[in-house]
Design a protein around this motif. Structure first.
Motif, short mmCIF file in Angstrom:
data_model
loop_
_atom_site.label_atom_id
_atom_site.label_comp_id
_atom_site.label_asym_id
_atom_site.label_seq_id
_atom_site.Cartn_x
_atom_site.Cartn_y
_atom_site.Cartn_z
N ASP A 133 -16.41 -6.09 11.35
CA ASP A 133 -16.36 -7.15 9.91
C ASP A 133 -15.20 -7.40 10.00
OD1 ASP A 133 -15.14 -6.15 7.49
OD2 ASP A 133 -15.59 -4.14 6.78
N SER A 136 -15.67 -11.23 5.10
CA SER A 136 -15.14 -10.26 4.54
C SER A 136 -13.89 -11.12 2.90
CB SER A 136 -14.03 -9.20 3.80
OG SER A 136 -15.17 -8.69 5.71
N PRO A 137 -14.25 -12.27 2.10
CA PRO A 137 -14.47 -13.03 1.10
C PRO A 137 -13.87 -11.95 -0.34
CG PRO A 137 -15.95 -14.24 1.69
CD PRO A 137 -15.78 -13.17 2.73
N ASN A 138 -13.76 -12.57 -1.12
CA ASN A 138 -13.74 -11.50 -2.66
C ASN A 138 -14.51 -12.50 -3.52
OD1 ASN A 138 -12.54 -9.89 -1.14
ND2 ASN A 138 -10.40 -10.49 -2.00
N HIS A 147 -9.00 -16.61 4.93
CA HIS A 147 -10.15 -16.50 5.26
C HIS A 147 -10.78 -17.21 6.50
CE1 HIS A 147 -10.58 -14.54 1.26
NE2 HIS A 147 -10.80 -13.34 2.06
N HIS A 173 -17.96 -7.63 4.53
CA HIS A 173 -17.89 -6.57 3.71
C HIS A 173 -17.39 -7.38 2.41
CE1 HIS A 173 -16.97 -2.58 3.16
NE2 HIS A 173 -15.63 -3.05 2.43
N GLU A 272 -18.35 -4.39 -1.25
CA GLU A 272 -17.87 -2.93 -1.40
C GLU A 272 -19.32 -2.62 -2.24
OE1 GLU A 272 -14.25 -3.40 -2.68
OE2 GLU A 272 -12.98 -4.66 -0.84
N TYR A 338 -9.91 0.63 -2.76
CA TYR A 338 -10.44 -0.24 -1.90
C TYR A 338 -9.85 0.99 -0.32
CZ TYR A 338 -9.41 -4.15 1.27
OH TYR A 338 -9.41 -4.85 2.52
N ASP A 342 -13.87 2.01 1.84
CA ASP A 342 -13.54 1.94 3.51
C ASP A 342 -13.81 3.38 3.47
OD1 ASP A 342 -13.02 -0.34 5.28
OD2 ASP A 342 -11.46 -0.84 3.94
N TYR A 360 -13.00 -4.43 12.88
CA TYR A 360 -11.58 -5.01 12.19
C TYR A 360 -10.71 -6.15 11.87
CZ TYR A 360 -13.02 -0.37 10.05
OH TYR A 360 -14.07 0.61 9.72
N THR A 362 -8.60 -8.77 9.86
CA THR A 362 -7.99 -9.11 8.90
C THR A 362 -6.42 -9.05 8.74
OG1 THR A 362 -6.84 -7.03 7.58
CG2 THR A 362 -9.37 -7.03 7.80
N GLN A 366 -3.03 -5.72 6.32
CA GLN A 366 -3.04 -4.34 6.52
C GLN A 366 -3.71 -3.86 7.42
OE1 GLN A 366 -7.82 -5.20 4.29
NE2 GLN A 366 -6.77 -7.44 3.66
N HIS A 369 -3.13 -0.85 5.88
CA HIS A 369 -4.00 0.35 4.86
C HIS A 369 -4.60 0.98 6.27
CE1 HIS A 369 -7.88 0.37 3.15
NE2 HIS A 369 -8.16 -0.73 3.95
N PHE A 370 -5.16 -0.09 7.42
CA PHE A 370 -6.36 0.84 8.22
C PHE A 370 -5.67 1.99 9.50
CE2 PHE A 370 -7.93 -3.29 7.63
CZ PHE A 370 -9.67 -2.64 6.91
#
Ligand code: ARG
Length: 604
Positions: A133, A136-138, A147, A173, A272, A338, A342, A360, A362, A366, A369-370
């Motif tokens: 993964d 994964s830009p926005n 990124h 993602h 997402e 988010y 995930d 992943y 990133t 993050q 988060h992970f």
């Protein structure tokens, strides 16, 4: 009875360290029949003074069994015959075995490589399915330099794992859902400039977002409107969905342009929003299983006390006390976030691809988060064998040591960065080769500029921040892409001058005896043999910098060889052998750079 002569091991490999490893494992089994020999491995010696390869596995085995490690080493040695490849094996230190290759065995391996039997690495015996993964830009936001690291690191990891024979699934993602769409929708409906959108869609969408963001700071009514637009979108309002789709489509055009420039492809780009239909179910399941619970109107996952506080991602230290640090999976207004996405993504990947590993890529922000996602996953699917890895990285800094920005303080756009890289590379190339036609100089500059950017990103330890410096990354000396590309081009020019096809020298079909006489020849040859270790280490630890450093050393060893050992002017047997060394070096450089996503040029 059949007698084996030569390489008779369980594993008959063209690679010396694999053959030695197989013999070593057999010897260990003979001494300790119950030992699991999977961990009995040989590694390059940290110091060539002690030999080429080394194993420390016997010490661990001895420790488990309370044996004297040197005695175990002696017993294993008595059962070990690697004499066709190695000088007598030595016991060192507390129970290491050191292996020194015979020059003839090294030469043999180079000869088999020259025949095209291998390029100093082997596919893994047990391929795994690995989902990566990355990027994964926005949507509706420009891809920025943050990124770039994910994109470049992730791509190189995908490449190395594929080369080693794993089944790799790359998944982008994309951030195509989230609260930013409330503001974007208000902006789109109230101040969209169609002409500007056509000229530069991302810039216009970015402008809209910023405008509404600023307006919202001054006037809460704007924020309320944004919230309403978001709710409408989430409830499936046709008009808002239409605008949202257009924003995605416009963004994807920009993303694709950049990926094409960088030579990056994805197997999937499940954004997402793809997981929206699953979110309610995920929250429900986690509640049913007692993993998540209600808290102040929201749904969250708390610590289950199974980990020491220091390692528990659901606890944080505040004023010397451990306080709850729950992971929110549903906000009090009922919206998922988010983390919920995930978790749904994880479940989907598991069911769809049954991966052995999900990676992943990133930035380090993050981390928590992970950690929380992985911990929730463990409680949710305790039976799952899937390894989850968060491959995180540090920031890119400007030369002032602060986060990398444009002169006017804006975030640097990836597209602009790539343009500038090519332009600056053109200057370097034009200074070096003023006589080349412009089109060719531009083509070289493209490969050099993009290569420089990628390499600058891959060569530092990924977890440290690095300072973005044009001069450093474009330098023809030092550990840079242009230096390695130049080393490759230089070898190509040897072949041009000698009127030999490099392919012909490397892939001799017949047999060119490789003569390793000068110390620079053996150093270069032995370094080539380590390619397999480096590729595996890069894949196992998700660290492309291992490969960068290996290639840099390779180029250095080649330079040493080329300075001391004439190639084209040597006697015929020596000339042929040295051309093989040149060709194999070029092949490994090319293969290595390819894994880093960097092109090689015949001329620079
Ligand atoms: N879109 C996110 C960002 O720009 C990165 C997503 C990473 N992947 C994931 N499965 N969360 O920060």
């Amino acid at each position: 009875m059949i007698f084996c002569v030569g390489s008779c091991g369980a594993h008959n490999s063209v690679l010396l360290h694999k053959s030695i490893e197989a013999r070593l494992q057999a010897a260990v089994s003979a001494v300790l029949p119950d030992a699991n020999t999977a961990s009995v491995l040989v590694r390059p010696c940290p110091d060539p003074k002690f030999g080429d390869y080394q194993t420390n596995a016997l010490m661990a085995l001895a420790k488990e069994r309370k044996l004297n490690p040197r005695q175990l080493a002696t017993d294993v040695l008595a059962k070990l015959d690697v004499s066709e490849w190695c000088e007598p094996v030595e016991i060192a230190g507390a129970g290491f075995l050191n292996f020194r290759l015979k020059t003839a065995a090294v030469a043999n391996t180079l000869e088999s490589a020259a025949k095209g039997e291998h390029l100093f690495f082997e596919k893994v015996a047990q391929p795994r399915t690995v989902v990566i993964d990355f990027s994964s830009p926005n949507v509706a936001k420009p891809m920025h330099v943050g990124h770039i690291r994910s994109t470049i690191l992730g791509d190189s990891l995908a490449r190395v794992l594929r080369l080693l024979g794993h089944r790799v699934i790359t998944d982008n993602h994309i951030g195509d859902w989230g609260t930013q769409f409330g503001k974007l929708l208000v902006g789109w409906k109230t101040q969209l400039n169609r002409a500007a959108l056509q000229a530069d869609p991302i810039a216009e969408m970015e402008r809209l977002y910023k405008a509404i963001n600023a307006a919202g700071e001054a006037d809460p009514a704007v924020l309320e409107r944004a919230r309403q637009e978001l709710v409408k979108l989430q409830q499936g309002d046709e008009e808002n969905l239409g605008i949202w789709r257009e924003m995605i489509q416009l963004s994807e055009v920009q993303f694709t342009t950049i990926y094409n420039r960088l030579g990056i492809k994805f197997d999937y780009a499940l954004g997402e929003s793809f997981y929206n239909p699953f979110l309610k179910g995920v929250v429900q399941e986690l509640r049913d299983k007692g993993i998540a619970r209600e808290s102040e109107g929201a749904i969250a996952v708390f610590s289950d006390g199974s980990l020491p506080p220091k390692q528990d991602p659901f606890l944080k230290q505040e004023d010397g006390e451990w306080k709850p640090n729950p992971a929110l999976i549903q906000k009090s207004d009922g919206a998922a976030n988010y983390a919920t996405t995930d978790l749904a993504t994880l479940a989907y990947r598991l069911e769809t691809w049954h991966p052995a590993e999900i990676v992943y890529v990133t930035d380090g922000r993050q981390l928590l988060h992970f950690q929380q996602i992985f911990a929730i996953f463990k409680r949710w699917h305790p039976e799952a064998q899937t390894k989850l890895a968060h491959v995180w990285f540090g920031s890119i800094l400007g030369e002032d040591g602060k986060p990398f920005k444009t002169r006017s303080g804006e975030t640097v756009r990836l597209a602009d960065l790539l343009d500038e890289a090519e332009e600056r590379a053109l200057k370097v190339v034009s200074e070096k080769n003023p006589e080349l036609p412009e089109a060719q100089r531009r083509e070289i500059a493209r490969a050099v500029g993009l290569g420089a950017i990628k390499y600058a990103d891959l060569v530092p330890n990924r977890q440290s921040d690095y300072i973005f410096s044009w001069d450093k990354m474009l330098a023809l000396h030092g550990n840079t892409a242009p230096y390695l590309q130049y080393a490759y081009a230089r070898i190509s020019s040897i072949f041009r001058k000698g009127g030999v096809e490099s392919g012909a020298a490397a892939n001799t079909g017949g047999h060119v005896p490789v003569i390793l006489a000068a110390p620079q020849e053996t150093t270069l040859a032995r370094h080539l043999l380590n390619f397999d270790f480096v590729l595996n280490a890069m894949a196992d630890e998700y660290r492309p910098n291992f490969l960068c450093n290996y290639l840099y050393e390779l180029a250095g060893h080649f330079a040493g060889f080329y300075e001391n050992c004439p190639v084209l002017k040597a006697e015929p047997a020596e000339r042929a052998s040295r051309l093989v060394l040149c060709a194999l070096t070029a092949l490994v450089l090319k293969q290595g750079l390819e894994i880093l996503g960097i092109e090689t040029l015949e001329q620079m």
